[in-house]
Scaffold this motif. Sequence first.
Motif, PDB file in Angstrom:
ATOM      1  N   LEU A  30      57.628  23.879  10.183  1.00 39.95           N
ATOM      2  CA  LEU A  30      56.739  24.271   8.972  1.00 39.95           C
ATOM      3  C   LEU A  30      57.274  23.995   8.093  1.00 39.95           C
ATOM      4  O   LEU A  30      56.956  23.597   6.800  1.00 39.95           O
ATOM      5  CB  LEU A  30      57.048  25.417   9.292  1.00 39.95           C
ATOM      6  N   GLU A  80      73.824  14.975  15.049  1.00 39.35           N
ATOM      7  CA  GLU A  80      73.756  15.394  13.489  1.00 39.35           C
ATOM      8  C   GLU A  80      72.266  14.673  14.017  1.00 39.35           C
ATOM      9  O   GLU A  80      70.797  14.845  13.549  1.00 39.35           O
ATOM     10  CB  GLU A  80      74.282  14.559  12.652  1.00 39.35           C
ATOM     11  N   ASP A 125      66.488  14.953   3.134  1.00 36.06           N
ATOM     12  CA  ASP A 125      67.077  13.506   2.785  1.00 36.06           C
ATOM     13  C   ASP A 125      65.839  12.796   2.324  1.00 36.06           C
ATOM     14  O   ASP A 125      65.482  11.193   2.035  1.00 36.06           O
ATOM     15  CB  ASP A 125      67.365  12.795   3.505  1.00 36.06           C
ATOM     16  N   THR A 177      68.610  14.001   7.386  1.00 35.91           N
ATOM     17  CA  THR A 177      67.486  15.161   7.251  1.00 35.91           C
ATOM     18  C   THR A 177      66.266  14.609   6.707  1.00 35.91           C
ATOM     19  O   THR A 177      66.084  13.652   5.970  1.00 35.91           O
ATOM     20  CB  THR A 177      68.036  15.693   6.478  1.00 35.91           C
TER      21      THR A 177
END
Lengths: 299, 299
Positions: free
Chosen positions: B66, B131, B40, B37
Amino acid sequence: MKPKKKIAIQGWPGANHEIAAKAYFEEDNLEMIPCLTFPDLFQTLKEDRSIYGIIAIENTLVGSILQNYTMLKDSDLVIIGEYKLRIKHQLMALPGQSIEDIREVHSHPMALAQCEEFFKDYPHIKLIASEDTALSAKLIAEEKRTGIAAIASELAAEMYNLNIIASGIETNKRNYTRFLVITDRALTETDELLEQDRINKSSLVFSLPHDEGSLSKVLTVLSFYNINLTKIQSLPIVGQEWEYLFYIDLTFNDYKRYLQSLDAIRPLCKKLKILGEYEKGKQSYPIPNGNTIEIANHE
Amino acid sequence: MKPKKKIAIQGWPGANHEIAAKAYFEEDNLEMIPCLTFPDLFQTLKEDRSIYGIIAIENTLVGSILQNYTMLKDSDLVIIGEYKLRIKHQLMALPGQSIEDIREVHSHPMALAQCEEFFKDYPHIKLIASEDTALSAKLIAEEKRTGIAAIASELAAEMYNLNIIASGIETNKRNYTRFLVITDRALTETDELLEQDRINKSSLVFSLPHDEGSLSKVLTVLSFYNINLTKIQSLPIVGQEWEYLFYIDLTFNDYKRYLQSLDAIRPLCKKLKILGEYEKGKQSYPIPNGNTIEIANHE
């Protein structure tokens, strides 16, 4: 009895668009016309000019929905109002089911993406993309499917008699969507939909050459006329490296002064189009315990 | 031999972030560090200051990301470059599989949403959120799963020896993503990463009171200094109804003049922060047959 007002919403009954429509129109005599996609919704309004539409235009997490800005700009539709809604995602299933029973969660890809964090604790659950949040809830209810949950709104849980097994599962709680209410431009010109003295907001789109200072000139003129800028978004025109589109929202106290300011900026812009003149919207504000209350927005 | 340059990418090897990283750095001696992500990725860069990062910041279809603007603003990281990539989604499966064999398609929710139209012709195919685009491709290859396809990049198909069964399945072909290359701010202050005379672009964030004309003053001053505005995005500060954040990108020919313009606007802004000063990026341009070629961007 008055005929029912017809409102085209994106998504199935119980989706956020219906919640926003009900809150905006504040009456019960509404007939919702579900449209699966935003292009479908624009097509519906094109075919029957008596229908109102409600569309999401921006969200605090994902920003502006550029596709809707483009379709609005290219249509004969006009904005007549706005509503801001706090988005809360609920995990729901048939009564009697708990999170341990759930093997699959169905919802729209955007809702799945906004709840990713929550499901990290449940790696056995498979996330399945569907066409709509509320439709996923409806199918679970109709087909009495156990082991499956949907991510949808509280309204969807009520409508389809599902049980909320986890509430507010969105990763970021600052999740607000602004909706626009739209209708046929010709309708607003014959019917006086809104008294002039209640108009205090406007949305415009224009293009500007990529010159130093071309935007600052437009904004300076607006400020000379005491017009407030509440939103600005630039968009490069794909394929026209040197030209930009600007979407702006303005607020003002004096409608006549605002009309004068438009006359003043028109020669500075290319293709200025008024997307709508309307009354500043109500919104659902968060209160400290995490619930939302409906209050009028007196900015 | 030089040590390998370490680049944190969002997603698995073969995802668009790796494609952008390779195109930007133009060298083979790179070690990709996959991060699942964006948070991360920011954490990885915080823990090892020698790592570069590459993050998507805006897309022509969905607008600005954003969340990444916010994390960048709140971090000690700085932009040192940019790259614009045309996004093409490919449907891929094990060799020998055709579209008729496919029962499930796995990919990131955003990729699924961008290819919705294509799958309307294949109602028997179930869309399953994963994911990451490239991870979905990898799993199909490793586990030799028949009946399953992934939506991912051409690079992912090559890396995992999958067969592309449908190419360019994105609904809207005008799908471009702009990536930013970021690194530790302290590093750029000791190392001279970029000669000053090659810097011709800058990204800033500042807040302004919600006064008529506060933005037009800032933009007017910039235009007096011959600074070009190539992007502007306003963001209401949630919970602070009367204050706005502005993210702007500037281009210029004279670095010293640009520094003077910053001194001139600083007293007009609240909390002005320079997110990075860098060289205008290269991009992958479309050519008429739908392929892309790499050419330098001389705007």
